[in-house]
Write an enzyme that holds these catalytic residues in place. Structure first.
Site, short mmCIF file in Angstrom:
data_model
loop_
_atom_site.label_atom_id
_atom_site.label_comp_id
_atom_site.label_asym_id
_atom_site.label_seq_id
_atom_site.Cartn_x
_atom_site.Cartn_y
_atom_site.Cartn_z
N HIS A 1 -99.11 -53.95 -56.14
CA HIS A 1 -99.26 -54.42 -57.37
C HIS A 1 -97.75 -55.42 -57.47
O HIS A 1 -97.16 -54.53 -57.70
CB HIS A 1 -99.41 -54.12 -58.59
CG HIS A 1 -99.73 -54.53 -59.24
ND1 HIS A 1 -99.40 -55.17 -60.22
CD2 HIS A 1 -101.18 -54.64 -59.93
CE1 HIS A 1 -99.65 -56.09 -61.65
NE2 HIS A 1 -101.48 -55.94 -60.89
N GLN B 1 -102.82 -46.72 -61.27
CA GLN B 1 -104.36 -47.18 -59.84
C GLN B 1 -105.34 -45.52 -59.94
O GLN B 1 -106.22 -44.57 -59.80
CB GLN B 1 -105.59 -47.46 -59.28
CG GLN B 1 -104.98 -48.90 -59.80
CD GLN B 1 -106.00 -49.36 -60.59
OE1 GLN B 1 -106.56 -49.19 -60.06
NE2 GLN B 1 -105.73 -50.41 -60.80
N ASP C 1 -96.22 -45.75 -58.09
CA ASP C 1 -96.93 -46.17 -58.94
C ASP C 1 -98.39 -45.37 -59.06
O ASP C 1 -98.72 -45.89 -58.48
CB ASP C 1 -96.61 -48.04 -58.64
CG ASP C 1 -98.20 -48.96 -59.22
OD1 ASP C 1 -98.42 -48.30 -60.30
OD2 ASP C 1 -97.78 -49.95 -58.87
N CYS D 1 -103.02 -59.52 -58.22
CA CYS D 1 -101.27 -59.21 -58.15
C CYS D 1 -101.29 -58.57 -57.38
O CYS D 1 -100.38 -57.67 -56.84
CB CYS D 1 -101.46 -58.74 -59.44
SG CYS D 1 -101.69 -59.39 -60.73
N LYS E 1 -106.04 -48.27 -69.03
CA LYS E 1 -106.12 -47.99 -67.44
C LYS E 1 -107.56 -47.21 -67.47
O LYS E 1 -107.99 -46.63 -66.54
CB LYS E 1 -106.02 -48.28 -65.86
CG LYS E 1 -105.32 -49.70 -65.81
CD LYS E 1 -104.65 -50.59 -64.44
CE LYS E 1 -103.40 -51.28 -64.56
NZ LYS E 1 -104.68 -52.23 -64.60
N1 PLP Z 1 -99.84 -51.35 -60.47
C1 PLP Z 1 -101.03 -50.72 -60.33
C2 PLP Z 1 -101.37 -50.69 -58.91
C3 PLP Z 1 -101.97 -51.75 -60.99
O1 PLP Z 1 -103.47 -52.27 -60.24
C4 PLP Z 1 -101.94 -52.34 -61.99
C5 PLP Z 1 -102.75 -53.41 -63.27
O2 PLP Z 1 -104.09 -53.61 -62.38
C6 PLP Z 1 -100.22 -52.09 -62.29
C7 PLP Z 1 -99.77 -51.86 -61.60
C8 PLP Z 1 -99.53 -53.05 -64.07
O3 PLP Z 1 -100.76 -52.61 -64.71
P1 PLP Z 1 -100.70 -53.41 -65.90
O4 PLP Z 1 -100.67 -54.29 -66.24
O5 PLP Z 1 -101.03 -52.37 -67.32
O6 PLP Z 1 -98.31 -52.70 -66.24
#
Ligand code: PLP
Length: 420
Positions: free
Chosen positions: A132, A213, A210, A375, A236
């Protein structure tokens, strides 16, 4: 929470679970709402909404500051939420769980604090093409500042990471950190994080995962994975927006400089300088989102009651069904692996119809799916598309929701498809 008495032990009935989510009881455009965008943000069960309500009605005060009952009570609730987080990811020490706003802030914290202090010219940070933007952009900023380099591990035809490339970078460059998403938000690939960590550690690199998900959707155990950092977002995983977590190995967090300066993160301030508070306060400058932490604690209780193995089993079933059902829609191209390493996310295109058009027809039927680059623009470039449509599933989705999406896609094809 609903009672789940008619289902075998260790499983749950998603239609019953859905009853716990007030927002999902409404109609949209006159149709029942089918919410298939939980990878972007999940909905909240009544117990989480009530926990927030109860906090603001009876417990709200600034923490660590007052010598009065309400402040002590709010502080205790905040600490209790941190303990729930630690148990949920099997962290050995709650003080290594830092509350932040979201996964993005957690990833930035590592890049700015650890990265600035440890990266030198000639060092490499290895990321992957499945990341992301929030695990790319902070590293682009910090590596540029420090004269370090980023390498990206490519994917194969099925959307799985090419670990041979990881090995190549680990062998040939001075890799200080490997940053990898546990589950790819656009493709649903579940990456072999424990294996990646073993290889990275053997080469002397740290591992930042990260978990935005993965933590909401499957059991995640930081000790079993043997990683160094884990970042995730409360919103999430059925919790409120505005709260997230960075877990880090205690000794690494202790050696890192603060990310933000201000109140609560200091031991002592003089006009000449400051010293830092112990963990986790060192990384929690300013008034935290106490109510949201409490809400996250309620979400963790809810997920724990369902059972994270059951959550994963449910998603395995629903994604298998979705892959099968959507493949029957003529013109659909599905992305990502099919197998045990597939999470509850399905990205697809339909003929050469723009994903925003694909999403607009399901919306008129009350079916909410996402369309865009998710993203993950470097991944979209790699796949040779500008965008995809994406359906993502959670505990309240059932096969009926997949059927409604598949039916709506037939309509998309009739309206926008070849010969329309
Ligand atoms: N990392 C992953 C894999 C994501 O899917 C997302 C959000 O969709 C994020 C990071 C960023 O999450 P946040 O917007 O809650 O900081």
């Amino acid at each position: 929470m609903s009672t789940h008495t008619t289902t075998p032990p260790g499983t749950f009935d998603a239609r019953q679970v859905k009853q716990d989510f007030p927002i999902l009881q409404q109609t949209v455009h006159g149709k029942p709402l089918t919410y298939l965008d939980s990878a972007a943000s999940s909905q909240k069960p009544l117990v989480v909404i009530e926990a927030l309500d109860a906090y603001y009605r009876a417990s709200n005060a600034n923490i660590h500051r007052g010598v009065y009952w309400l402040s002590e009570h709010a502080t205790a609730l905040y600490d209790e939420a941190r303990e729930k987080v630690a148990r949920f990811i099997n962290a050995p020490d709650p003080r290594s769980c830092v509350f932040v706003r979201n996964a993005t802030e957690a990833l930035n914290l590592v890049a700015y604090s650890w990265g600035r202090a440890n990266l030198e010219p000639g060092d490499t940070v290895v990321l992957t093409l499945l990341e992301h933007h929030s695990n790319i952009v902070p590293w682009q900023i910090v590596t540029a500042e420090r004269g370090a380099t980023i390498r990206y591990v490519d994917i194969d035809h099925d959307g799985r990471l090419r670990l041979d490339q990881l090995d190549h970078y680990l062998r040939t460059e001075r890799v200080k950190l490997v940053g990898v998403t546990h589950v790819a938000n656009a493709l649903g690939t579940i990456n072999p994080v424990a294996e990646i960590a073993a290889r990275a550690h053997a080469a002397g690199a740290l591992v930042l995962v990260d978990g935005a998900q993965s933590v909401p959707h499957m059991p995640v155990d930081v000790q079993a994975l043997d990683v160094d950092f884990l970042a995730f977002s409360g919103h999430k995983m059925l919790g409120p927006m505005g709260i997230g977590v960075l877990w880090g190995r205690r000794e690494i967090l202790e050696a890192m400089p603060p990310f933000l300066g201000g109140g609560d993160m200091i031991r002592e301030v003089t006009t000449c300088g400051s010293t830092w508070a112990d963990l986790p306060a060192k990384f929690e400058a300013g008034t935290p989102s106490v109510g949201d932490a409490v809400g996250l604690g309620a979400a963790i209780d809810y997920l724990t009651a369902l059972g994270m193995d059951a959550v994963r089993a449910h998603e395995r079933e629903i994604v298998a069904y979705a892959l099968e059902r959507l493949a029957q829609v003529p013109g659909v191209t599905l992305y990502g692996p099919t197998g045990e390493d597939r999470a509850g996310v399905v990205s697809f295109t339909l003929d050469d119809i723009h994903p925003h058009d694909i999403a607009s027809i399901p919306d008129s039927e009350g079916v909410a799916i996402r369309a865009g680059h998710h993203c993950a623009q470097p991944l979209m470039d790699r796949l040779g598309v500008v965008a995809t449509a994406r359906a993502s599933f959670y505990v309240y989705n059932s096969e009926e929701d997949v059927d409604r999406l598949a039916d709506a896609l037939q309509t998309v094809r009739r309206i926008f498809g070849p010969g329309a």
